[in-house]
Design a protein around this motif. Structure first.
Motif, mmCIF file in Angstrom:
data_model
loop_
_atom_site.group_PDB
_atom_site.id
_atom_site.type_symbol
_atom_site.label_atom_id
_atom_site.label_comp_id
_atom_site.label_asym_id
_atom_site.label_seq_id
_atom_site.Cartn_x
_atom_site.Cartn_y
_atom_site.Cartn_z
ATOM 1 N N LEU A 44 -17.074 61.715 -40.157
ATOM 2 C CA LEU A 44 -17.722 60.869 -39.156
ATOM 3 C C LEU A 44 -17.110 61.073 -37.772
ATOM 4 N N LEU A 45 -15.808 61.277 -37.724
ATOM 5 C CA LEU A 45 -15.131 61.500 -36.443
ATOM 6 C C LEU A 45 -15.693 62.747 -35.756
ATOM 7 N N VAL A 46 -15.886 63.797 -36.520
ATOM 8 C CA VAL A 46 -16.431 65.044 -35.960
ATOM 9 C C VAL A 46 -17.873 64.852 -35.511
ATOM 10 N N LEU A 47 -18.688 64.171 -36.334
ATOM 11 C CA LEU A 47 -20.099 63.967 -35.990
ATOM 12 C C LEU A 47 -20.241 63.119 -34.722
ATOM 13 N N VAL A 48 -19.455 62.054 -34.624
ATOM 14 C CA VAL A 48 -19.523 61.205 -33.436
ATOM 15 C C VAL A 48 -19.085 61.985 -32.196
ATOM 16 N N TRP A 49 -18.006 62.718 -32.315
ATOM 17 C CA TRP A 49 -17.482 63.490 -31.184
ATOM 18 C C TRP A 49 -18.502 64.503 -30.672
ATOM 19 N N LEU A 50 -19.172 65.191 -31.592
ATOM 20 C CA LEU A 50 -20.047 66.290 -31.202
ATOM 21 C C LEU A 50 -21.479 65.859 -30.894
ATOM 22 N N LEU A 51 -21.984 64.825 -31.598
ATOM 23 C CA LEU A 51 -23.427 64.581 -31.555
ATOM 24 C C LEU A 51 -23.848 63.216 -31.022
ATOM 25 N N LEU A 52 -22.947 62.238 -31.034
ATOM 26 C CA LEU A 52 -23.372 60.894 -30.632
ATOM 27 C C LEU A 52 -23.174 60.707 -29.127
ATOM 28 N N PRO A 53 -24.235 60.397 -28.386
ATOM 29 C CA PRO A 53 -24.093 60.201 -26.935
ATOM 30 C C PRO A 53 -23.598 58.799 -26.612
ATOM 31 N N GLU A 54 -23.188 58.627 -25.376
ATOM 32 C CA GLU A 54 -22.842 57.288 -24.883
ATOM 33 C C GLU A 54 -24.129 56.574 -24.510
ATOM 34 N N THR A 55 -24.324 55.335 -25.009
ATOM 35 C CA THR A 55 -25.558 54.596 -24.733
ATOM 36 C C THR A 55 -25.347 53.433 -23.775
ATOM 37 N N HIS A 56 -24.116 53.237 -23.324
ATOM 38 C CA HIS A 56 -23.807 52.113 -22.425
ATOM 39 C C HIS A 56 -23.217 52.690 -21.139
ATOM 40 N N PRO A 57 -24.049 53.028 -20.153
ATOM 41 C CA PRO A 57 -23.575 53.724 -18.960
ATOM 42 C C PRO A 57 -22.645 52.859 -18.117
ATOM 43 N N PRO A 58 -21.845 53.494 -17.251
ATOM 44 C CA PRO A 58 -20.847 52.751 -16.461
ATOM 45 C C PRO A 58 -21.431 51.619 -15.623
ATOM 46 N N GLU A 59 -22.630 51.803 -15.089
ATOM 47 C CA GLU A 59 -23.193 50.766 -14.221
ATOM 48 C C GLU A 59 -23.527 49.480 -14.972
ATOM 49 N N HIS A 60 -23.577 49.533 -16.302
ATOM 50 C CA HIS A 60 -23.878 48.345 -17.099
ATOM 51 C C HIS A 60 -22.634 47.715 -17.709
ATOM 52 N N ARG A 61 -21.475 48.266 -17.447
ATOM 53 C CA ARG A 61 -20.257 47.792 -18.093
ATOM 54 C C ARG A 61 -19.655 46.600 -17.349
ATOM 55 N N VAL A 62 -18.835 45.868 -18.074
ATOM 56 C CA VAL A 62 -18.153 44.697 -17.512
ATOM 57 C C VAL A 62 -16.674 45.037 -17.345
ATOM 58 N N PRO A 63 -15.961 44.346 -16.461
ATOM 59 C CA PRO A 63 -14.538 44.649 -16.264
ATOM 60 C C PRO A 63 -13.727 44.437 -17.538
ATOM 61 N N LEU A 64 -12.736 45.303 -17.740
ATOM 62 C CA LEU A 64 -11.866 45.207 -18.907
ATOM 63 C C LEU A 64 -10.660 44.326 -18.579
ATOM 64 N N HIS A 65 -10.860 43.026 -18.725
ATOM 65 C CA HIS A 65 -9.781 42.057 -18.525
ATOM 66 C C HIS A 65 -9.799 41.108 -19.718
ATOM 67 N N LEU A 66 -8.627 40.693 -20.174
ATOM 68 C CA LEU A 66 -8.566 39.824 -21.347
ATOM 69 C C LEU A 66 -9.289 38.503 -21.112
ATOM 70 N N GLY A 67 -9.147 37.955 -19.901
ATOM 71 C CA GLY A 67 -9.800 36.675 -19.612
ATOM 72 C C GLY A 67 -11.301 36.742 -19.802
ATOM 73 N N PRO A 68 -12.007 37.652 -19.093
ATOM 74 C CA PRO A 68 -13.447 37.779 -19.292
ATOM 75 C C PRO A 68 -13.823 38.173 -20.715
ATOM 76 N N LEU A 69 -12.948 38.993 -21.369
ATOM 77 C CA LEU A 69 -13.253 39.407 -22.744
ATOM 78 C C LEU A 69 -13.337 38.194 -23.662
ATOM 79 N N PHE A 70 -12.300 37.346 -23.628
ATOM 80 C CA PHE A 70 -12.320 36.155 -24.462
ATOM 81 C C PHE A 70 -13.388 35.165 -23.982
ATOM 82 N N ALA A 71 -13.627 35.147 -22.678
ATOM 83 C CA ALA A 71 -14.660 34.249 -22.152
ATOM 84 C C ALA A 71 -16.041 34.624 -22.686
ATOM 85 N N SER A 72 -16.314 35.933 -22.808
ATOM 86 C CA SER A 72 -17.621 36.353 -23.322
ATOM 87 C C SER A 72 -17.781 35.952 -24.782
ATOM 88 N N LEU A 73 -16.710 36.089 -25.560
ATOM 89 C CA LEU A 73 -16.770 35.668 -26.963
ATOM 90 C C LEU A 73 -16.971 34.157 -27.071
#
Length: 418
Positions: A181-210
Protein backbone atom coordinates in the motif's frame (compact mmCIF):
# COMPACT_ATOMS: atom_id res chain seq x y z
CA UNK A 1 -10.32 18.69 -6.09
CA UNK A 2 -12.22 20.69 -8.69
CA UNK A 3 -13.88 19.07 -11.67
CA UNK A 4 -11.27 20.43 -14.08
CA UNK A 5 -8.48 18.87 -12.01
CA UNK A 6 -9.87 15.33 -12.16
CA UNK A 7 -7.49 14.52 -15.01
CA UNK A 8 -4.80 14.17 -12.33
CA UNK A 9 -6.61 11.15 -10.92
CA UNK A 10 -5.60 7.60 -11.92
CA UNK A 11 -8.22 5.38 -13.63
CA UNK A 12 -11.20 5.00 -11.32
CA UNK A 13 -10.69 1.26 -10.71
CA UNK A 14 -7.15 1.98 -9.49
CA UNK A 15 -8.33 4.85 -7.28
CA UNK A 16 -11.11 2.72 -5.76
CA UNK A 17 -8.76 -0.21 -5.19
CA UNK A 18 -6.20 1.94 -3.36
CA UNK A 19 -8.80 3.73 -1.22
CA UNK A 20 -10.55 0.45 -0.39
CA UNK A 21 -7.20 -1.18 0.36
CA UNK A 22 -6.39 1.60 2.81
CA UNK A 23 -9.77 1.06 4.44
CA UNK A 24 -9.20 -2.72 4.63
CA UNK A 25 -6.03 -2.44 6.73
CA UNK A 26 -7.96 -1.79 9.96
CA UNK A 27 -10.32 -4.79 9.93
CA UNK A 28 -7.73 -7.02 8.28
CA UNK A 29 -5.36 -6.38 11.18
CA UNK A 30 -8.04 -7.58 13.60
CA UNK A 31 -9.57 -10.61 11.91
CA UNK A 32 -6.46 -12.39 10.63
CA UNK A 33 -5.54 -13.11 14.25
CA UNK A 34 -8.71 -14.93 15.27
CA UNK A 35 -7.72 -18.40 14.00
CA UNK A 36 -4.36 -18.06 15.80
CA UNK A 37 -5.72 -17.44 19.29
CA UNK A 38 -5.32 -21.06 20.44
CA UNK A 39 -1.75 -21.25 19.14
CA UNK A 40 -0.85 -17.84 20.58
CA UNK A 41 -2.23 -18.80 24.01
CA UNK A 42 0.15 -21.76 24.13
CA UNK A 43 3.16 -19.99 22.65
CA UNK A 44 2.80 -16.88 24.84
CA UNK A 45 1.61 -18.80 27.94
CA UNK A 46 -1.60 -16.82 28.32
CA UNK A 47 -5.38 -17.24 28.01
CA UNK A 48 -7.85 -16.48 25.21
CA UNK A 49 -9.46 -13.83 27.44
CA UNK A 50 -6.10 -12.06 27.80
CA UNK A 51 -5.54 -12.32 24.05
CA UNK A 52 -8.87 -10.54 23.54
CA UNK A 53 -7.06 -7.45 24.83
CA UNK A 54 -4.95 -7.50 21.67
CA UNK A 55 -8.11 -6.33 19.95
CA UNK A 56 -9.11 -3.80 22.60
CA UNK A 57 -5.64 -2.21 22.78
CA UNK A 58 -5.51 -1.96 19.00
CA UNK A 59 -8.95 -0.35 18.80
CA UNK A 60 -8.35 2.11 21.65
CA UNK A 61 -5.11 3.37 20.16
CA UNK A 62 -6.82 3.47 16.76
CA UNK A 63 -9.54 5.61 18.33
CA UNK A 64 -7.13 8.07 19.96
CA UNK A 65 -5.10 8.51 16.76
CA UNK A 66 -8.26 8.92 14.68
CA UNK A 67 -8.83 12.28 16.36
CA UNK A 68 -5.67 13.60 14.72
CA UNK A 69 -5.54 11.96 11.29
CA UNK A 70 -8.43 13.94 9.85
CA UNK A 71 -7.51 17.40 11.17
CA UNK A 72 -3.86 16.85 10.20
CA UNK A 73 -4.95 16.03 6.66
CA UNK A 74 -7.04 19.23 6.63
CA UNK A 75 -3.84 21.16 7.45
CA UNK A 76 -1.02 19.45 5.53
CA UNK A 77 -2.87 17.48 2.86
CA UNK A 78 -4.27 13.98 2.62
CA UNK A 79 -1.33 12.14 1.04
CA UNK A 80 1.44 12.99 3.57
CA UNK A 81 -0.68 11.75 6.48
CA UNK A 82 -1.52 8.50 4.67
CA UNK A 83 2.14 7.91 3.79
CA UNK A 84 3.31 8.57 7.34
CA UNK A 85 0.63 6.38 8.87
CA UNK A 86 1.25 3.50 6.45
CA UNK A 87 5.02 3.60 7.07
CA UNK A 88 4.41 3.45 10.83
CA UNK A 89 2.01 0.51 10.31
CA UNK A 90 4.74 -1.40 8.46
CA UNK A 91 7.21 -0.91 11.33
CA UNK A 92 4.61 -1.84 13.96
CA UNK A 93 3.65 -5.03 12.12
CA UNK A 94 7.31 -5.96 11.92
CA UNK A 95 7.65 -5.41 15.69
CA UNK A 96 4.63 -7.66 16.34
CA UNK A 97 6.11 -10.42 14.18
CA UNK A 98 9.24 -10.63 16.37
CA UNK A 99 7.66 -9.81 19.77
CA UNK A 100 9.00 -12.31 22.37
CA UNK A 101 6.09 -11.99 24.82
CA UNK A 102 2.55 -10.74 25.24
CA UNK A 103 3.57 -7.41 26.79
CA UNK A 104 5.70 -6.36 23.82
CA UNK A 105 3.09 -7.72 21.44
CA UNK A 106 0.53 -5.43 23.08
CA UNK A 107 2.89 -2.48 22.55
CA UNK A 108 3.24 -3.40 18.88
CA UNK A 109 -0.52 -3.70 18.54
CA UNK A 110 -0.97 -0.27 20.11
CA UNK A 111 1.37 1.27 17.54
CA UNK A 112 -0.45 -0.62 14.78
CA UNK A 113 -3.67 0.97 15.97
CA UNK A 114 -2.12 4.43 16.10
CA UNK A 115 -1.15 4.14 12.43
CA UNK A 116 -3.76 1.97 10.70
CA UNK A 117 -6.50 4.58 10.91
CA UNK A 118 -4.74 7.13 8.72
CA UNK A 119 -5.71 5.45 5.48
CA UNK A 120 -9.13 4.29 6.64
CA UNK A 121 -10.28 7.71 7.83
CA UNK A 122 -8.70 9.87 5.15
CA UNK A 123 -9.81 7.61 2.29
CA UNK A 124 -13.42 8.52 3.14
CA UNK A 125 -12.54 12.20 3.16
CA UNK A 126 -10.84 11.89 -0.24
CA UNK A 127 -14.03 10.49 -1.74
CA UNK A 128 -15.87 13.64 -0.69
CA UNK A 129 -13.00 15.82 -1.93
CA UNK A 130 -13.38 14.45 -5.44
CA UNK A 131 -17.01 13.39 -5.85
CA UNK A 132 -20.35 15.03 -5.04
CA UNK A 133 -23.97 14.07 -4.41
CA UNK A 134 -25.16 10.75 -5.88
CA UNK A 135 -21.74 10.03 -7.39
CA UNK A 136 -20.15 10.29 -3.95
CA UNK A 137 -22.68 7.77 -2.59
CA UNK A 138 -21.97 5.42 -5.48
CA UNK A 139 -18.21 5.60 -4.97
CA UNK A 140 -18.51 5.25 -1.20
CA UNK A 141 -20.70 2.18 -1.73
CA UNK A 142 -18.20 0.66 -4.18
CA UNK A 143 -15.39 1.20 -1.69
CA UNK A 144 -17.55 -0.31 1.06
CA UNK A 145 -18.04 -3.41 -1.12
CA UNK A 146 -14.29 -3.95 -1.43
CA UNK A 147 -13.68 -2.87 2.16
CA UNK A 148 -16.35 -5.33 3.30
CA UNK A 149 -14.39 -8.26 1.91
CA UNK A 150 -11.61 -7.73 4.48
CA UNK A 151 -13.38 -9.27 7.50
CA UNK A 152 -14.41 -12.27 5.40
CA UNK A 153 -11.02 -12.85 3.79
CA UNK A 154 -8.89 -12.06 6.85
CA UNK A 155 -9.69 -15.15 9.00
CA UNK A 156 -9.47 -17.37 5.90
CA UNK A 157 -6.03 -15.95 5.12
CA UNK A 158 -5.05 -16.26 8.79
CA UNK A 159 -6.13 -19.91 8.87
CA UNK A 160 -4.27 -20.66 5.65
CA UNK A 161 -1.09 -19.03 7.02
CA UNK A 162 -1.32 -21.19 10.15
CA UNK A 163 -1.36 -24.33 8.00
CA UNK A 164 2.05 -23.35 6.65
CA UNK A 165 3.57 -21.53 9.63
CA UNK A 166 3.02 -19.95 13.03
CA UNK A 167 1.02 -16.95 14.18
CA UNK A 168 4.08 -14.77 13.60
CA UNK A 169 3.73 -15.23 9.85
CA UNK A 170 0.38 -13.43 10.10
CA UNK A 171 2.20 -10.26 11.16
CA UNK A 172 4.81 -10.76 8.44
CA UNK A 173 1.91 -10.86 5.97
CA UNK A 174 0.54 -7.60 7.42
CA UNK A 175 4.00 -6.09 7.00
CA UNK A 176 3.89 -7.04 3.31
CA UNK A 177 0.40 -5.60 2.91
CA UNK A 178 1.53 -2.31 4.42
CA UNK A 179 4.55 -2.13 2.13
CA UNK A 180 2.42 -2.77 -0.96
CA UNK A 181 0.00 0.00 0.00
CA UNK A 182 2.87 2.38 0.75
CA UNK A 183 4.24 1.92 -2.77
CA UNK A 184 0.80 2.28 -4.41
CA UNK A 185 -0.01 5.46 -2.50
CA UNK A 186 3.40 6.96 -3.22
CA UNK A 187 3.25 6.26 -6.95
CA UNK A 188 -0.44 6.47 -7.88
CA UNK A 189 -2.54 8.35 -5.34
CA UNK A 190 -2.80 12.11 -5.99
CA UNK A 191 -3.29 14.84 -3.43
CA UNK A 192 -7.00 15.77 -3.30
CA UNK A 193 -6.81 18.62 -0.76
CA UNK A 194 -4.93 21.52 -2.42
CA UNK A 195 -3.01 24.11 -0.37
CA UNK A 196 -5.58 26.86 -0.90
CA UNK A 197 -8.19 24.76 0.94
CA UNK A 198 -6.02 23.86 3.92
CA UNK A 199 -6.29 25.20 7.46
CA UNK A 200 -3.36 26.32 9.65
CA UNK A 201 -1.53 23.56 11.50
CA UNK A 202 -1.88 24.72 15.10
CA UNK A 203 -2.94 22.57 18.05
CA UNK A 204 -5.51 25.12 19.20
CA UNK A 205 -7.48 25.22 15.93
CA UNK A 206 -6.99 21.46 15.51
CA UNK A 207 -8.68 20.65 18.81
CA UNK A 208 -11.19 23.45 18.22
CA UNK A 209 -12.31 21.84 14.95
CA UNK A 210 -12.82 18.49 16.69
CA UNK A 211 -14.70 20.13 19.54
CA UNK A 212 -16.86 22.10 17.11
CA UNK A 213 -17.87 18.90 15.33
CA UNK A 214 -18.74 17.18 18.61
CA UNK A 215 -20.61 20.21 20.00
CA UNK A 216 -22.77 20.42 16.91
CA UNK A 217 -25.89 18.46 17.95
CA UNK A 218 -26.45 17.10 14.43
CA UNK A 219 -22.81 16.02 14.15
CA UNK A 220 -22.85 14.37 17.55
CA UNK A 221 -26.09 12.55 16.76
CA UNK A 222 -24.80 11.30 13.41
CA UNK A 223 -21.56 10.09 15.02
CA UNK A 224 -23.51 8.10 17.59
CA UNK A 225 -25.92 6.80 14.95
CA UNK A 226 -23.07 5.53 12.76
CA UNK A 227 -21.45 3.94 15.80
CA UNK A 228 -24.54 1.96 16.79
CA UNK A 229 -25.31 1.08 13.16
CA UNK A 230 -22.16 -1.07 12.97
CA UNK A 231 -22.02 -2.18 16.62
CA UNK A 232 -24.30 -5.21 16.27
CA UNK A 233 -22.26 -6.56 13.38
CA UNK A 234 -18.98 -5.90 15.20
CA UNK A 235 -20.31 -7.81 18.19
CA UNK A 236 -20.46 -10.92 15.99
CA UNK A 237 -17.03 -10.19 14.48
CA UNK A 238 -15.31 -9.74 17.85
CA UNK A 239 -17.08 -12.83 19.22
CA UNK A 240 -15.84 -15.02 16.35
CA UNK A 241 -13.47 -17.18 18.46
CA UNK A 242 -16.29 -17.96 20.89
CA UNK A 243 -18.85 -18.63 18.16
CA UNK A 244 -16.74 -20.77 15.83
CA UNK A 245 -14.72 -22.73 18.37
CA UNK A 246 -16.87 -22.89 21.51
CA UNK A 247 -20.43 -22.80 20.15
CA UNK A 248 -20.12 -24.40 16.71
CA UNK A 249 -17.23 -26.71 17.75
CA UNK A 250 -15.11 -26.06 14.69
CA UNK A 251 -11.41 -25.47 14.07
CA UNK A 252 -9.04 -22.65 13.23
CA UNK A 253 -9.52 -23.10 9.46
CA UNK A 254 -13.31 -22.80 9.77
CA UNK A 255 -13.85 -19.13 10.60
CA UNK A 256 -15.21 -18.63 7.08
CA UNK A 257 -18.49 -20.25 8.17
CA UNK A 258 -19.25 -17.11 10.18
CA UNK A 259 -17.49 -14.42 8.19
CA UNK A 260 -18.72 -15.31 4.72
CA UNK A 261 -22.41 -14.97 5.67
CA UNK A 262 -21.72 -11.81 7.68
CA UNK A 263 -19.77 -10.09 4.94
CA UNK A 264 -21.74 -11.33 1.95
CA UNK A 265 -24.75 -9.40 3.23
CA UNK A 266 -22.60 -6.31 3.72
CA UNK A 267 -21.10 -6.50 0.22
CA UNK A 268 -24.49 -6.97 -1.44
CA UNK A 269 -26.03 -4.21 0.68
CA UNK A 270 -23.24 -1.82 -0.33
CA UNK A 271 -23.75 -2.69 -4.00
CA UNK A 272 -27.50 -2.14 -3.64
CA UNK A 273 -26.97 1.24 -1.95
CA UNK A 274 -24.71 2.34 -4.79
CA UNK A 275 -27.15 1.21 -7.46
CA UNK A 276 -29.96 3.23 -5.89
CA UNK A 277 -27.87 6.38 -5.43
CA UNK A 278 -29.55 9.25 -7.24
CA UNK A 279 -32.78 7.26 -7.67
CA UNK A 280 -33.84 7.05 -4.01
CA UNK A 281 -33.03 9.85 -1.61
CA UNK A 282 -30.34 8.96 0.89
CA UNK A 283 -32.42 9.49 4.03
CA UNK A 284 -35.13 7.15 2.76
CA UNK A 285 -32.57 4.54 1.69
CA UNK A 286 -30.88 4.55 5.11
CA UNK A 287 -34.27 4.21 6.83
CA UNK A 288 -35.16 1.20 4.69
CA UNK A 289 -31.75 -0.26 5.55
CA UNK A 290 -32.62 0.02 9.23
CA UNK A 291 -35.97 -1.71 8.65
CA UNK A 292 -34.16 -4.59 6.98
CA UNK A 293 -31.65 -4.85 9.83
CA UNK A 294 -34.43 -4.80 12.41
CA UNK A 295 -36.40 -7.45 10.56
CA UNK A 296 -33.37 -9.66 10.03
CA UNK A 297 -32.22 -9.22 13.64
CA UNK A 298 -35.67 -10.06 15.04
CA UNK A 299 -35.98 -13.14 12.82
CA UNK A 300 -32.47 -14.24 13.83
CA UNK A 301 -33.30 -13.91 17.53
CA UNK A 302 -36.53 -15.90 17.08
CA UNK A 303 -34.62 -18.66 15.31
CA UNK A 304 -31.83 -18.79 17.90
CA UNK A 305 -34.39 -19.30 20.67
CA UNK A 306 -35.05 -22.72 19.14
CA UNK A 307 -32.38 -25.09 20.56
CA UNK A 308 -32.30 -27.26 17.44
CA UNK A 309 -31.43 -24.19 15.32
CA UNK A 310 -28.27 -23.38 17.29
CA UNK A 311 -26.11 -25.20 14.76
CA UNK A 312 -25.10 -24.80 11.14
CA UNK A 313 -26.57 -23.68 8.83
CA UNK A 314 -29.32 -22.07 10.96
CA UNK A 315 -26.89 -20.27 13.28
CA UNK A 316 -25.66 -18.04 10.44
CA UNK A 317 -28.52 -18.24 7.96
CA UNK A 318 -30.11 -14.86 8.74
CA UNK A 319 -26.93 -12.89 9.38
CA UNK A 320 -26.66 -11.77 5.72
CA UNK A 321 -30.10 -10.16 5.98
CA UNK A 322 -29.02 -8.26 9.09
CA UNK A 323 -25.74 -7.01 7.60
CA UNK A 324 -27.41 -6.16 4.27
CA UNK A 325 -29.39 -3.46 6.06
CA UNK A 326 -26.32 -2.23 7.96
CA UNK A 327 -24.43 -1.77 4.68
CA UNK A 328 -27.32 0.02 2.99
CA UNK A 329 -27.27 2.72 5.65
CA UNK A 330 -23.48 3.05 6.06
CA UNK A 331 -22.61 5.26 3.03
CA UNK A 332 -25.49 7.64 3.75
CA UNK A 333 -24.51 8.07 7.42
CA UNK A 334 -20.88 8.68 6.47
CA UNK A 335 -21.64 11.23 3.76
CA UNK A 336 -24.23 13.01 5.93
CA UNK A 337 -21.54 13.56 8.55
CA UNK A 338 -19.01 14.89 6.03
CA UNK A 339 -21.56 17.18 4.41
CA UNK A 340 -22.29 18.88 7.73
CA UNK A 341 -18.72 20.23 7.84
CA UNK A 342 -17.50 20.96 4.29
CA UNK A 343 -14.54 23.07 5.54
CA UNK A 344 -13.46 20.45 8.13
CA UNK A 345 -14.25 17.11 6.56
CA UNK A 346 -11.16 15.55 8.09
CA UNK A 347 -12.26 16.56 11.58
CA UNK A 348 -15.77 15.25 10.92
CA UNK A 349 -14.42 11.90 9.72
CA UNK A 350 -12.13 11.71 12.76
CA UNK A 351 -14.92 12.34 15.26
CA UNK A 352 -17.19 9.81 13.59
CA UNK A 353 -14.41 7.20 13.55
CA UNK A 354 -13.34 7.94 17.13
CA UNK A 355 -16.82 7.36 18.53
CA UNK A 356 -17.21 4.09 16.61
CA UNK A 357 -13.75 2.82 17.56
CA UNK A 358 -14.17 3.49 21.28
CA UNK A 359 -17.45 1.61 21.15
CA UNK A 360 -15.84 -1.27 19.22
CA UNK A 361 -13.03 -1.48 21.77
CA UNK A 362 -15.58 -1.77 24.58
CA UNK A 363 -17.53 -4.34 22.60
CA UNK A 364 -14.42 -6.47 22.00
CA UNK A 365 -12.98 -6.17 25.51
CA UNK A 366 -16.12 -6.07 27.67
CA UNK A 367 -19.41 -6.80 25.90
CA UNK A 368 -18.34 -9.76 23.74
CA UNK A 369 -16.91 -11.80 26.65
CA UNK A 370 -20.10 -11.08 28.64
CA UNK A 371 -22.73 -12.01 26.04
CA UNK A 372 -20.86 -14.52 23.86
CA UNK A 373 -22.08 -17.31 26.09
CA UNK A 374 -24.87 -18.37 23.74
CA UNK A 375 -26.23 -17.61 20.30
CA UNK A 376 -29.54 -16.26 21.69
CA UNK A 377 -27.68 -13.79 23.91
CA UNK A 378 -25.63 -12.57 20.94
CA UNK A 379 -28.70 -12.22 18.74
CA UNK A 380 -30.64 -10.31 21.42
CA UNK A 381 -27.78 -7.90 22.09
CA UNK A 382 -27.20 -7.20 18.39
CA UNK A 383 -30.91 -6.53 17.89
CA UNK A 384 -30.99 -4.16 20.87
CA UNK A 385 -28.06 -2.18 19.44
CA UNK A 386 -29.86 -1.88 16.11
CA UNK A 387 -33.04 -0.64 17.79
CA UNK A 388 -31.01 2.09 19.53
CA UNK A 389 -29.42 3.06 16.20
CA UNK A 390 -32.77 3.23 14.44
CA UNK A 391 -34.26 5.46 17.13
CA UNK A 392 -31.26 7.77 16.88
CA UNK A 393 -31.66 7.96 13.08
CA UNK A 394 -35.37 8.75 13.32
CA UNK A 395 -34.59 11.48 15.82
CA UNK A 396 -32.01 12.99 13.48
CA UNK A 397 -34.48 13.06 10.60
CA UNK A 398 -37.14 14.65 12.75
CA UNK A 399 -34.99 17.45 14.19
CA UNK A 400 -33.50 18.27 10.79
CA UNK A 401 -36.94 18.51 9.19
CA UNK A 402 -36.70 15.22 7.30
CA UNK A 403 -39.66 13.24 8.65
CA UNK A 404 -38.81 9.55 8.27
CA UNK A 405 -41.15 7.37 6.22
CA UNK A 406 -43.38 4.98 8.14
CA UNK A 407 -42.54 1.28 8.34
CA UNK A 408 -44.48 -1.00 5.97
CA UNK A 409 -48.11 -1.38 6.97
CA UNK A 410 -48.37 2.01 8.68
CA UNK A 411 -50.06 5.12 7.35
CA UNK A 412 -47.34 7.53 6.14
CA UNK A 413 -47.13 11.05 7.56
CA UNK A 414 -48.60 13.90 5.52
CA UNK A 415 -45.17 15.04 4.29
CA UNK A 416 -41.91 13.18 4.77
CA UNK A 417 -39.52 15.73 3.30
CA UNK A 418 -37.56 12.99 1.54
Amino acid sequence: MAEKDRSALPPQWILLTILAGLGMVGPFSIDTMFPAFAQMAIDLDTTPVALQQLISVYLLSFAVASLFHGPLSDAVGRKPVILGGTAMFVLASLACAVAPNLSLLLVGRAVQGLSAGAGQIISRTMVRDVFADARAQQVMSQIAMIFGLAPALAPIVGGWILVHGSWREIFWALTGLGLALLVLVWLLLPETHPPEHRVPLHLGPLFASLWAVWCNPHGRRLALTAMVNFAGMFLYISSAPYIVVSMLHMGEQDFWVLFVPLISGMVIGSWFSGRLAGRVKGARLATVGYWISLGGGAANLSLMLVPAAQALPWAVMLLPVYTFGVAMAFPILTLAMLDLFPANRGAAASVQSFVSLVANALIAGVLAPLVAVSLPALAATALLLTVVGYLQWRRHLQVTGLQPPSPPGMVPPPADGL
